[in-house]
Write a protein that holds these residues in place. Sequence first.
Motif, PDB file in Angstrom:
ATOM      1  N   SER A   9      32.362 -50.311  16.531  1.00  0.00           N
ATOM      2  CA  SER A   9      33.451 -49.539  15.942  1.00  0.00           C
ATOM      3  C   SER A   9      33.572 -48.224  16.691  1.00  0.00           C
ATOM      4  O   SER A   9      32.593 -47.715  17.228  1.00  0.00           O
ATOM      5  CB  SER A   9      33.178 -49.204  14.476  1.00  0.00           C
ATOM      6  N   ILE A  11      35.305 -44.529  15.816  1.00  0.00           N
ATOM      7  CA  ILE A  11      36.092 -43.646  14.965  1.00  0.00           C
ATOM      8  C   ILE A  11      36.230 -42.322  15.680  1.00  0.00           C
ATOM      9  O   ILE A  11      35.231 -41.673  15.988  1.00  0.00           O
ATOM     10  CB  ILE A  11      35.397 -43.426  13.612  1.00  0.00           C
ATOM     11  N   ARG A  15      40.682 -34.015  14.722  1.00  0.00           N
ATOM     12  CA  ARG A  15      40.724 -32.877  15.641  1.00  0.00           C
ATOM     13  C   ARG A  15      42.144 -32.353  15.714  1.00  0.00           C
ATOM     14  O   ARG A  15      43.077 -33.115  15.854  1.00  0.00           O
ATOM     15  CB  ARG A  15      40.249 -33.305  17.030  1.00  0.00           C
ATOM     16  N   GLU A  20      41.102 -38.433  11.045  1.00  0.00           N
ATOM     17  CA  GLU A  20      40.232 -39.425  11.665  1.00  0.00           C
ATOM     18  C   GLU A  20      41.004 -40.709  12.050  1.00  0.00           C
ATOM     19  O   GLU A  20      41.832 -41.178  11.286  1.00  0.00           O
ATOM     20  CB  GLU A  20      39.185 -39.763  10.620  1.00  0.00           C
ATOM     21  N   THR A  22      40.449 -44.687  13.161  1.00  0.00           N
ATOM     22  CA  THR A  22      39.569 -45.812  13.445  1.00  0.00           C
ATOM     23  C   THR A  22      40.263 -46.659  14.502  1.00  0.00           C
ATOM     24  O   THR A  22      41.147 -47.449  14.199  1.00  0.00           O
ATOM     25  CB  THR A  22      39.302 -46.635  12.181  1.00  0.00           C
ATOM     26  N   ASN A  25      37.447 -51.495  15.103  1.00  0.00           N
ATOM     27  CA  ASN A  25      36.797 -51.713  13.821  1.00  0.00           C
ATOM     28  C   ASN A  25      35.958 -52.989  13.851  1.00  0.00           C
ATOM     29  O   ASN A  25      36.496 -54.093  13.826  1.00  0.00           O
ATOM     30  CB  ASN A  25      37.899 -51.799  12.751  1.00  0.00           C
ATOM     31  N   GLU A  26      34.647 -52.842  13.941  1.00  0.00           N
ATOM     32  CA  GLU A  26      33.734 -53.974  13.838  1.00  0.00           C
ATOM     33  C   GLU A  26      34.093 -55.123  14.772  1.00  0.00           C
ATOM     34  O   GLU A  26      34.282 -56.255  14.337  1.00  0.00           O
ATOM     35  CB  GLU A  26      33.711 -54.495  12.390  1.00  0.00           C
ATOM     36  N   ARG A  52      36.946 -48.863  27.304  1.00  0.00           N
ATOM     37  CA  ARG A  52      36.275 -47.615  27.675  1.00  0.00           C
ATOM     38  C   ARG A  52      34.869 -47.529  27.085  1.00  0.00           C
ATOM     39  O   ARG A  52      34.003 -46.856  27.639  1.00  0.00           O
ATOM     40  CB  ARG A  52      37.116 -46.410  27.263  1.00  0.00           C
ATOM     41  N   PHE A  59      31.697 -43.425  23.402  1.00  0.00           N
ATOM     42  CA  PHE A  59      30.439 -43.818  22.810  1.00  0.00           C
ATOM     43  C   PHE A  59      30.740 -44.488  21.479  1.00  0.00           C
ATOM     44  O   PHE A  59      31.418 -43.924  20.645  1.00  0.00           O
ATOM     45  CB  PHE A  59      29.602 -42.561  22.609  1.00  0.00           C
ATOM     46  N   PRO A  60      30.298 -45.752  21.269  1.00  0.00           N
ATOM     47  CA  PRO A  60      30.642 -46.430  20.021  1.00  0.00           C
ATOM     48  C   PRO A  60      30.077 -45.679  18.810  1.00  0.00           C
ATOM     49  O   PRO A  60      28.941 -45.206  18.854  1.00  0.00           O
ATOM     50  CB  PRO A  60      29.998 -47.806  20.139  1.00  0.00           C
ATOM     51  N   THR A  61      30.875 -45.617  17.761  1.00  0.00           N
ATOM     52  CA  THR A  61      30.393 -44.960  16.549  1.00  0.00           C
ATOM     53  C   THR A  61      29.321 -45.826  15.882  1.00  0.00           C
ATOM     54  O   THR A  61      28.319 -45.327  15.411  1.00  0.00           O
ATOM     55  CB  THR A  61      31.559 -44.733  15.580  1.00  0.00           C
ATOM     56  N   GLU A 214      45.415 -53.634  15.336  1.00  0.00           N
ATOM     57  CA  GLU A 214      44.949 -52.511  14.525  1.00  0.00           C
ATOM     58  C   GLU A 214      43.424 -52.390  14.518  1.00  0.00           C
ATOM     59  O   GLU A 214      42.814 -52.235  13.458  1.00  0.00           O
ATOM     60  CB  GLU A 214      45.491 -52.627  13.110  1.00  0.00           C
ATOM     61  N   ILE A 216      41.061 -54.538  14.984  1.00  0.00           N
ATOM     62  CA  ILE A 216      40.204 -55.684  14.703  1.00  0.00           C
ATOM     63  C   ILE A 216      40.579 -56.854  15.605  1.00  0.00           C
ATOM     64  O   ILE A 216      41.667 -56.890  16.188  1.00  0.00           O
ATOM     65  CB  ILE A 216      40.294 -56.142  13.232  1.00  0.00           C
TER      66      ILE A 216
ATOM     67  N   LYS B   3      43.605 -58.508   6.097  1.00  0.00           N
ATOM     68  CA  LYS B   3      42.955 -57.399   6.765  1.00  0.00           C
ATOM     69  C   LYS B   3      41.791 -56.871   5.926  1.00  0.00           C
ATOM     70  O   LYS B   3      40.784 -56.464   6.465  1.00  0.00           O
ATOM     71  CB  LYS B   3      43.956 -56.274   7.037  1.00  0.00           C
ATOM     72  N   THR B   6      38.278 -58.120   6.750  1.00  0.00           N
ATOM     73  CA  THR B   6      37.523 -57.719   7.937  1.00  0.00           C
ATOM     74  C   THR B   6      37.286 -56.215   7.996  1.00  0.00           C
ATOM     75  O   THR B   6      36.375 -55.765   8.668  1.00  0.00           O
ATOM     76  CB  THR B   6      38.271 -58.117   9.207  1.00  0.00           C
ATOM     77  N   VAL B   8      35.773 -53.116   7.311  1.00  0.00           N
ATOM     78  CA  VAL B   8      34.563 -52.657   6.639  1.00  0.00           C
ATOM     79  C   VAL B   8      34.705 -51.166   6.399  1.00  0.00           C
ATOM     80  O   VAL B   8      35.071 -50.414   7.290  1.00  0.00           O
ATOM     81  CB  VAL B   8      33.328 -52.932   7.514  1.00  0.00           C
ATOM     82  N   ILE B  10      33.874 -47.673   6.452  1.00  0.00           N
ATOM     83  CA  ILE B  10      32.865 -46.883   7.127  1.00  0.00           C
ATOM     84  C   ILE B  10      32.740 -45.556   6.396  1.00  0.00           C
ATOM     85  O   ILE B  10      33.720 -44.848   6.218  1.00  0.00           O
ATOM     86  CB  ILE B  10      33.244 -46.672   8.593  1.00  0.00           C
ATOM     87  N   ARG B  20      26.875 -37.292  13.243  1.00  0.00           N
ATOM     88  CA  ARG B  20      27.689 -37.480  14.438  1.00  0.00           C
ATOM     89  C   ARG B  20      27.578 -36.270  15.365  1.00  0.00           C
ATOM     90  O   ARG B  20      27.519 -36.397  16.568  1.00  0.00           O
ATOM     91  CB  ARG B  20      29.139 -37.695  14.008  1.00  0.00           C
ATOM     92  N   ARG B  23      24.420 -36.657  17.139  1.00  0.00           N
ATOM     93  CA  ARG B  23      24.594 -37.684  18.178  1.00  0.00           C
ATOM     94  C   ARG B  23      25.341 -37.107  19.370  1.00  0.00           C
ATOM     95  O   ARG B  23      24.963 -37.315  20.520  1.00  0.00           O
ATOM     96  CB  ARG B  23      25.388 -38.874  17.619  1.00  0.00           C
ATOM     97  N   LEU B  27      24.034 -36.696  23.085  1.00  0.00           N
ATOM     98  CA  LEU B  27      24.791 -37.329  24.167  1.00  0.00           C
ATOM     99  C   LEU B  27      25.064 -36.336  25.285  1.00  0.00           C
ATOM    100  O   LEU B  27      24.919 -36.645  26.470  1.00  0.00           O
ATOM    101  CB  LEU B  27      26.132 -37.810  23.630  1.00  0.00           C
TER     102      LEU B  27
END
Lengths: 359, 755
Positions: A9, A11, A15, A20, A22, A25-26, A52, A59-61, A214, A216, B3, B6, B8, B10, B20, B23, B27
């Motif tokens: 995922s 996210i 900013r 936020e 997403t 997603n998974e 990317r 960097f994956p969340t 979107e 997924i 939707k 799937t 989830v 977060i 974060r 992290r 990083l």
Amino acid sequence: MYLSLKNISKIFPPRGGVSEVTAVNEVSLEIERGELVTLLGPSGCGKTTTLRMIAGFEFPTTGQIILDGVEINEQPPHKREMSMVFQSYAIFPHLNVNENIAYGLNVRHLPRPEITERVNRVLDLVHLDGYGDRAPNQLSGGQQQRVALARALVMEPKVLLMDEPLSNLDAKLREEMRTEIRRIQKTLNITSVYVTHDQIEAMTLSDKIVVMNEGIIEQIGTPTEIYQYPKSRFVAGFIGRANFIGGKVLNQNHNQMTAEIFGQVITLSGLQNTFSPGQRITLIVRPEMIDIYKSGGGFPGIIRRAVYLGNVIEYEVEIGGELVTAAETDPTKMVLYPEGETVTVNFSETTIQVLPANG
Amino acid sequence: MAKSETMVNIPTSRFTGLLRRYREFSLIARDPVLFMSLLFSGIFITVFVVVPLFRTISGGFFNAEGAFDLTYFGRYFDDYFGPGMRRAFFDTMTMGLLAATGGSLVGFIFAYALVRCRIPGQKVIHWLALLPTVSPPFALSLAMILLFGRNGVITRRVLGITYVQGMNDIYGMDGLVIVQTITFFSVSYLILRAMLERLNPAMEEAAASLGASRFHIFFTITLPLLIPGIAGSFLLLFVESLADLGNPLFIAGNRTVLSAQIFLAVIGEYDYQKASALSLVLIIPTLVIFLVQRYYVNRRAYISVTGKPSGSQVVEKSPVIRWGFNIVAYLICGFIIMLYATIIYGSFSSAWGVDFTPTLRHWQMTVTRGVEAILDTTFLSALATPFAAILGMVVAWLVVRKNFSGKEVLDFTSNLGGAVPGTILGIGFVMTFNKPSIALAIGVYGLLALFFAQVVGKNARERLIILALATAAGVGLAQVPSITIYTVIGLLYFVLAGILAGTKQGRTRVIIAAVIGIYVMSNNWAGAITAPIATLSRSMERGFWSNAIFQLSDHIKVLIQPPPSLLAIALVFAGILLTLGIRHRGLRVGSGVIALLIPCTLSFMEVPFSLVGGAYIILAAYMVRSLPASVRAGVASLQQIDPSIEEASNILGADAQYTFRKVTLPLILPALLSGLIFSFTRHMTSLSAIIFLVSARWRIVAASILSEWEQGGVSIASAYSTVIIILVLAAIGILSLVTNRVFRGRGGVDLSIGL
Ligand SMILES: Nc1ncnc2c1ncn2[C@@H]1O[C@H](COP(=O)(O)OP(=O)(O)OP(=O)(O)O)[C@@H](O)[C@H]1O
Ligand SMILES: [Mg+2]
């Protein structure tokens, strides 16, 4: 598996007034050595972000990226031994073609003669021999694209990443480069991830297509699977065209089913899912699966629109109050029914996909 | 497929936000170059911008004993001081408003004449309009006084006016506003010119085709589109005018303005509390405008004027308007030329106002007695220039390319140091670095040490060992008073070099360690190196060369004897280069301890950060002042480079440092060179920020001009001004030549970029 994404995922933190996002997603995905996998989906569905993350720019969340058995989540891009072809090509404007291609080899401090040899070989491969001394601004779009490809290929990367590499080219060149990329990829047997939002590009290039929406994954499969057995309305609508016809299950016996549509009973075969009697379903019917006859058994319909396109005739037929798109591709039947004509409509029932009504 | 199946959820609680952040931090730590640039710019800006400004602002509220005290703010409201204080405040605002209006108007006339009126001699007019930006702070006031003062050529000789007290002289608000208008209009000219060039002529043509009259078009289309530019230039000029110290000191006569009040509080009364209190009064309007500029005007300007300069320009058709603008522009140019000619001639005339026969007497004085100030100024300006320009590029790179928490703050504070009036910064510098609190040293060392341990150590235990051992040993070593401490430290580097060589850690590291060792040791030999030079200078006949050579010995000392607290910062980074990525665990920890112990010792030697009186505080002030311009130049050029170009290099195997060297740097080189030119100019001509920092050992030409003038030596003051102008123009000429060589005509240096 050579390259796996496990429940990735991403996210983006809020900013500057934007909340936020997403973006991915998974997402889970397995890619085998030498395979070319396409990430296909509409704009903003997270393809670039996924790519990317594989490259290491994001960097994956959550989740893991595993290359050749090793988790590489924390590896910076320059340690991953991957290559990337950017949408904008990102050719170094201050270096000529040779220097551009040799850049990565120079980083690795390879001996001069080897660099020259490899650069020449790859120039040959992308049909750019003789262009080595050109400055980037002396190249056409297609040539720049090939330089970008050559620069990535010369590294003999573990994984080749391409982000819509053809989107800046005109239609004819795009077609040419498409086959070219596939040829080179096959020749060198490079594991590749290719991002595009062009379904034809995806169909012609890929061993495997990953349809995203979107953030997924909607479906993963070979081009044929994706086209013939779409697992969702989204996939069916995104790859090719489809009619979605509502119906109700009467009875199912293994992969055979009787269902009611437009007030008639129809038998479907080759089903992949099980449904309970009485359940509402959606039939995915591609326009070319629809046959139109003057008379005979089938659904009665009225031609509402007819367009002659040369190799195809497209109809909009009204059946039971709904408009259905049909495409007549059989040249032997090239008779043009006029608008307002009453006809009977048949579906080639074996190739119809069935989904639950809300799918 | 639904939707909701799937998707989830977060969790996005506060805790994960913190996680974060952590992290993100770890990083960043994995990319040492990014981390280093971030840390270095962060430390520089905190130590030399944030802390001093904070000291100035808070200083007004505390008296010499450290008790809370509002005396000086109260003075604005009492009956004894009140009227004078309030008058000075209103005079300051009046000056700002008038100068900003005048400067914007003149700027607009030049912009309009150059863009729309096809003024003959475009190039020359353009350069003349920029000339005031390269002149030393007092130059124009001086020229005005020479021309229109009580003994002025024009007032007295030509017009035969005799001076009547308080009636008809140039001193006062009128003279001040005229001088400031000429001094500052260049900025306004550049802003408005850029805006005019970007105006799409189609809009005005469309209006014309609808039958609108020229005046109607101007007032309904052209002017509204220019409003953001005019507002921007007005605000900028207002701030510049308030910050100006040189001109008010010379020409304000019996009027006082805030900047001069502050100056007198420090120089005349040594009252830093008063100076700080006044600074707060001055900084409030400045900061408000800075914020408005940054967050409102700049955004507006972006919206209303888009795109590149359009190829075709509307040309003013009415000859009356056209020549009206052109003639006014010519007249102002004539005035500018006259001012500069006066300065130059002033330096040759025997006794201005009495005897105009040319003489070289003043020049002889200037190049003998004044050579010290001239060489010091040039040396320090030049030395600070590459550092300022590079730091500017680094900050720009971080701001444009990198995402990290606190980016906005870095962007803001890096601009702040150049935006606030120089006097305020100068006072802050004195207050911070005169008797610095040990907390500053602890804070800086703590940050650096943590960073060092994080990057060099591989796990928590190693990090802890490095930190604890190095700090303990370093602090201990710092307590040993020893004049040979640098020799000891240098030897430690040789030990490190030996270890690295013995364990085959690569030739580069060994050489770096040895070179650093020699450099650090030479600190103890500085006397030995420079003594012969000083002796040589004494053996010579007193004059230009003997003075110049003597200065040389001083300059060499500056290079090899940096203040320990600053050297420590550099050595932490050097230490990382030396010990990063050593495979063997014991070796890594051992050399890590040595490499950190040394900066630790240096950090706490003598009185850390007591920089007042030295050369480095002047260097820092210069850098702070010119940083915003370099940052802006860098940001502008980086924004034009596709970020995937750097990513392409990165994924081809190059790390951040290689990428910067081989890709980014060549592409931003033009901006870097503009940054160099601009920084040098700004250093050479700055006064307010460094006037409080000069000392007997380090003199600055601007201060010499002031003191000569106070003693009536107008001709020597003119000579000094001329020298500065010549040096700056020479530097610009040389750098332009170099760039034209390097870029062979494609994309030259844009001087206006920093303004
Ligand atoms: N750095 C970022 N910060 C915040 N949001 C981002 C960032 N990068 C991408 N996004 C958001 O993430 C989502 C996915 O973006 P992504 O670029 O991956 O889409 P894409 O599938 O490549 O689209 P396209 O086909 O248009 O290139 C979008 O909604 C985008 O706005
Ligand atoms: Mg994309």
